[in-house]
Design an enzyme around this catalytic site. Sequence first.
Site, PDB file in Angstrom:
ATOM      1  N   MET A  30      21.565  62.798  97.830  1.00 38.01           N
ATOM      2  CA  MET A  30      21.983  63.166  99.386  1.00 38.01           C
ATOM      3  C   MET A  30      20.551  63.630  99.438  1.00 38.01           C
ATOM      4  O   MET A  30      20.017  64.625 100.591  1.00 38.01           O
ATOM      5  CB  MET A  30      22.592  64.550  98.292  1.00 38.01           C
ATOM      6  CG  MET A  30      23.937  64.075  98.434  1.00 38.01           C
ATOM      7  SD  MET A  30      25.594  65.016  98.991  1.00 38.01           S
ATOM      8  CE  MET A  30      24.829  66.917  98.430  1.00 38.01           C
ATOM      9  N   LEU A  33      14.637  65.861  98.398  1.00 44.51           N
ATOM     10  CA  LEU A  33      14.597  65.253  97.010  1.00 44.51           C
ATOM     11  C   LEU A  33      13.028  66.610  96.325  1.00 44.51           C
ATOM     12  O   LEU A  33      12.273  66.660  97.151  1.00 44.51           O
ATOM     13  CB  LEU A  33      13.354  63.634  96.471  1.00 44.51           C
ATOM     14  CG  LEU A  33      14.573  62.503  97.823  1.00 44.51           C
ATOM     15  CD1 LEU A  33      13.846  61.109  97.301  1.00 44.51           C
ATOM     16  CD2 LEU A  33      15.950  62.919  96.520  1.00 44.51           C
ATOM     17  N   HIS A  37      15.314  65.255  90.647  1.00 40.33           N
ATOM     18  CA  HIS A  37      15.761  63.720  91.678  1.00 40.33           C
ATOM     19  C   HIS A  37      14.676  62.643  91.140  1.00 40.33           C
ATOM     20  O   HIS A  37      14.769  60.970  90.456  1.00 40.33           O
ATOM     21  CB  HIS A  37      15.263  63.261  93.032  1.00 40.33           C
ATOM     22  CG  HIS A  37      16.247  64.361  93.505  1.00 40.33           C
ATOM     23  ND1 HIS A  37      16.067  65.544  94.131  1.00 40.33           N
ATOM     24  CD2 HIS A  37      17.600  64.181  94.116  1.00 40.33           C
ATOM     25  CE1 HIS A  37      17.019  65.851  95.117  1.00 40.33           C
ATOM     26  NE2 HIS A  37      18.422  65.139  94.262  1.00 40.33           N
ATOM     27  N   GLN A 148      21.937  65.662  84.478  1.00 45.59           N
ATOM     28  CA  GLN A 148      22.864  66.899  83.664  1.00 45.59           C
ATOM     29  C   GLN A 148      23.495  68.321  84.448  1.00 45.59           C
ATOM     30  O   GLN A 148      23.714  68.541  84.345  1.00 45.59           O
ATOM     31  CB  GLN A 148      22.222  67.103  82.431  1.00 45.59           C
ATOM     32  CG  GLN A 148      23.009  67.837  81.793  1.00 45.59           C
ATOM     33  CD  GLN A 148      24.304  67.983  80.742  1.00 45.59           C
ATOM     34  OE1 GLN A 148      25.297  66.135  81.246  1.00 45.59           O
ATOM     35  NE2 GLN A 148      25.102  68.339  80.444  1.00 45.59           N
ATOM     36  N   LYS A 149      22.006  68.136  85.472  1.00 47.94           N
ATOM     37  CA  LYS A 149      22.595  69.938  86.178  1.00 47.94           C
ATOM     38  C   LYS A 149      23.809  69.403  87.405  1.00 47.94           C
ATOM     39  O   LYS A 149      24.690  70.280  86.987  1.00 47.94           O
ATOM     40  CB  LYS A 149      21.698  69.323  87.517  1.00 47.94           C
ATOM     41  CG  LYS A 149      21.567  70.360  88.791  1.00 47.94           C
ATOM     42  CD  LYS A 149      21.612  71.935  88.283  1.00 47.94           C
ATOM     43  CE  LYS A 149      21.501  72.538  89.450  1.00 47.94           C
ATOM     44  NZ  LYS A 149      22.233  72.135  90.621  1.00 47.94           N
ATOM     45  N   ASP A 150      24.808  67.957  87.536  1.00 51.36           N
ATOM     46  CA  ASP A 150      26.107  68.230  88.031  1.00 51.36           C
ATOM     47  C   ASP A 150      26.880  67.985  86.777  1.00 51.36           C
ATOM     48  O   ASP A 150      27.418  66.420  86.947  1.00 51.36           O
ATOM     49  CB  ASP A 150      25.862  67.131  89.188  1.00 51.36           C
ATOM     50  CG  ASP A 150      25.118  67.568  90.862  1.00 51.36           C
ATOM     51  OD1 ASP A 150      25.549  68.936  90.873  1.00 51.36           O
ATOM     52  OD2 ASP A 150      24.107  68.209  90.311  1.00 51.36           O
ATOM     53  N   VAL A 176      15.827  69.649  85.314  1.00 46.56           N
ATOM     54  CA  VAL A 176      14.466  69.934  85.401  1.00 46.56           C
ATOM     55  C   VAL A 176      15.139  71.641  85.705  1.00 46.56           C
ATOM     56  O   VAL A 176      14.979  71.318  87.118  1.00 46.56           O
ATOM     57  CB  VAL A 176      13.942  68.951  86.369  1.00 46.56           C
ATOM     58  CG1 VAL A 176      12.095  69.458  86.183  1.00 46.56           C
ATOM     59  CG2 VAL A 176      13.973  67.417  85.771  1.00 46.56           C
ATOM     60  N   SER A 185      17.103  72.326  92.848  1.00 45.37           N
ATOM     61  CA  SER A 185      18.426  72.668  93.414  1.00 45.37           C
ATOM     62  C   SER A 185      17.986  72.422  94.954  1.00 45.37           C
ATOM     63  O   SER A 185      17.285  72.565  95.041  1.00 45.37           O
ATOM     64  CB  SER A 185      20.311  73.251  93.171  1.00 45.37           C
ATOM     65  OG  SER A 185      20.437  72.846  94.339  1.00 45.37           O
ATOM     66  N   SER A 186      18.306  70.990  95.095  1.00 41.90           N
ATOM     67  CA  SER A 186      17.922  70.782  96.684  1.00 41.90           C
ATOM     68  C   SER A 186      18.551  72.357  97.340  1.00 41.90           C
ATOM     69  O   SER A 186      18.006  73.046  99.322  1.00 41.90           O
ATOM     70  CB  SER A 186      18.680  69.958  97.892  1.00 41.90           C
ATOM     71  OG  SER A 186      18.533  68.873  96.952  1.00 41.90           O
TER      72      SER A 186
HETATM   73  P1  AMP Z   1      22.268  65.505  94.879  1.00 43.20           P
HETATM   74  O1  AMP Z   1      21.145  64.866  95.516  1.00 43.20           O
HETATM   75  O2  AMP Z   1      22.356  66.782  94.774  1.00 43.20           O
HETATM   76  O3  AMP Z   1      23.114  64.526  95.143  1.00 43.20           O
HETATM   77  O4  AMP Z   1      21.214  65.051  92.844  1.00 43.20           O
HETATM   78  C1  AMP Z   1      21.298  63.622  93.064  1.00 43.20           C
HETATM   79  C2  AMP Z   1      21.341  63.407  91.212  1.00 43.20           C
HETATM   80  O5  AMP Z   1      20.088  64.291  91.375  1.00 43.20           O
HETATM   81  C3  AMP Z   1      22.392  63.361  90.463  1.00 43.20           C
HETATM   82  O6  AMP Z   1      22.540  62.552  89.446  1.00 43.20           O
HETATM   83  C4  AMP Z   1      22.021  64.716  89.938  1.00 43.20           C
HETATM   84  O7  AMP Z   1      22.418  65.771  88.991  1.00 43.20           O
HETATM   85  C5  AMP Z   1      20.567  65.369  89.763  1.00 43.20           C
HETATM   86  N1  AMP Z   1      19.944  66.382  89.631  1.00 43.20           N
HETATM   87  C6  AMP Z   1      19.488  67.588  90.632  1.00 43.20           C
HETATM   88  N2  AMP Z   1      18.779  68.476  90.593  1.00 43.20           N
HETATM   89  C7  AMP Z   1      18.025  67.708  89.281  1.00 43.20           C
HETATM   90  C8  AMP Z   1      18.176  69.081  88.337  1.00 43.20           C
HETATM   91  N3  AMP Z   1      17.111  69.601  87.935  1.00 43.20           N
HETATM   92  N4  AMP Z   1      17.558  67.961  87.144  1.00 43.20           N
HETATM   93  C9  AMP Z   1      17.634  66.682  87.225  1.00 43.20           C
HETATM   94  N5  AMP Z   1      18.895  66.287  87.868  1.00 43.20           N
HETATM   95  C10 AMP Z   1      18.861  66.878  88.714  1.00 43.20           C
END
Ligand code: AMP
Length: 284
Positions: A30, A33, A37, A148-150, A176, A185-186
């Site tokens: 989303m 970044l 990501h 794995q965050k989600d 991470v 996290s964003s």
């Molecule tokens: P998002 O932009 O939040 O939808 O995340 C996109 C992808 O990045 C998803 O598969 C998330 O699980 C992954 N992601 C988000 N934050 C982290 C993190 N801290 N470590 C690893 N992967 C992440």
Amino acid sequence: MKVIRIPAKITKLLASARHKGKRIGFVPTMGALHQGHLSLITRARQENDLVAVSIFVNPAQFGPREDLNKYPRPLKNDLLLCRKHKVDLVFLPDNKSMYPASFSTFVNVEKLSDLLCGLARPGHFRGVATVVAKLLNIIRPDALYLGQKDAQQAVIIKKMVCDLNFPVKVKVSPIVRQEDGLALSSRNAYLNAAEKDAALVLFKALSLAKSLIGHGQRDAARIISKMKELIGRKKQAHIDYAAIVDLESLQGMKKINRDCLICLAVKIGKTRLIDNLVVKYGEK
Ligand code: AMP
């Protein structure tokens, strides 16, 4: 690096690459970044000939009172980061091309979508599964990279891929974290300094749980109550859930007698944060 907004265009371009035998890795995001990501993009880069990243703040996964409008959208910087990490294609659809007015088909992964985050966010995983299904059909990658965050999202997408026979390998990469343990996290961008400090309690609580298990505690309720006690000491923190669940079914475990997922959703001020830790049975 190509930036493509029209679904049919990226499908066509990738079809011709696939014909030439190129292996395609896909990272859905989303945007906003960060290193989390980028770890997925780096892995996709290592394992494929072509890397496609989507940046789409998916309205279907936000509830009516959630942060869809204020979700960060630093597009220019995101594109710079993608270029720097050697992404080949950025897919940047708009809402209308993903959800035209006549749109009426949704994917619902039953049971798994109603637990944990699904309780506080009804419809969220239906929105996630639907957009990932659409993106897989548009991109048609060989491998899909998730974080794995989600954790619940990853379990749900794996189930959807299996149940609906999507011809893609799902690869889940570790969380991470900052040096102090906070998972990137964003949504961390919403936190002020005091809240950032309070947010460290999520990883501290997960680490406490892991250490209790490592020292032989097998009673999940006791471990959860220790986590809640620790989190409760932070005045900005309000627990949505703290749970110890089976890695695949996501059902709560009473006794720790196998590998498990310890997971948390905690509101820090107005910001809802999630984090988790996988604990291997017998690991210290
Ligand atoms: P998002 O932009 O939040 O939808 O995340 C996109 C992808 O990045 C998803 O598969 C998330 O699980 C992954 N992601 C988000 N934050 C982290 C993190 N801290 N470590 C690893 N992967 C992440």
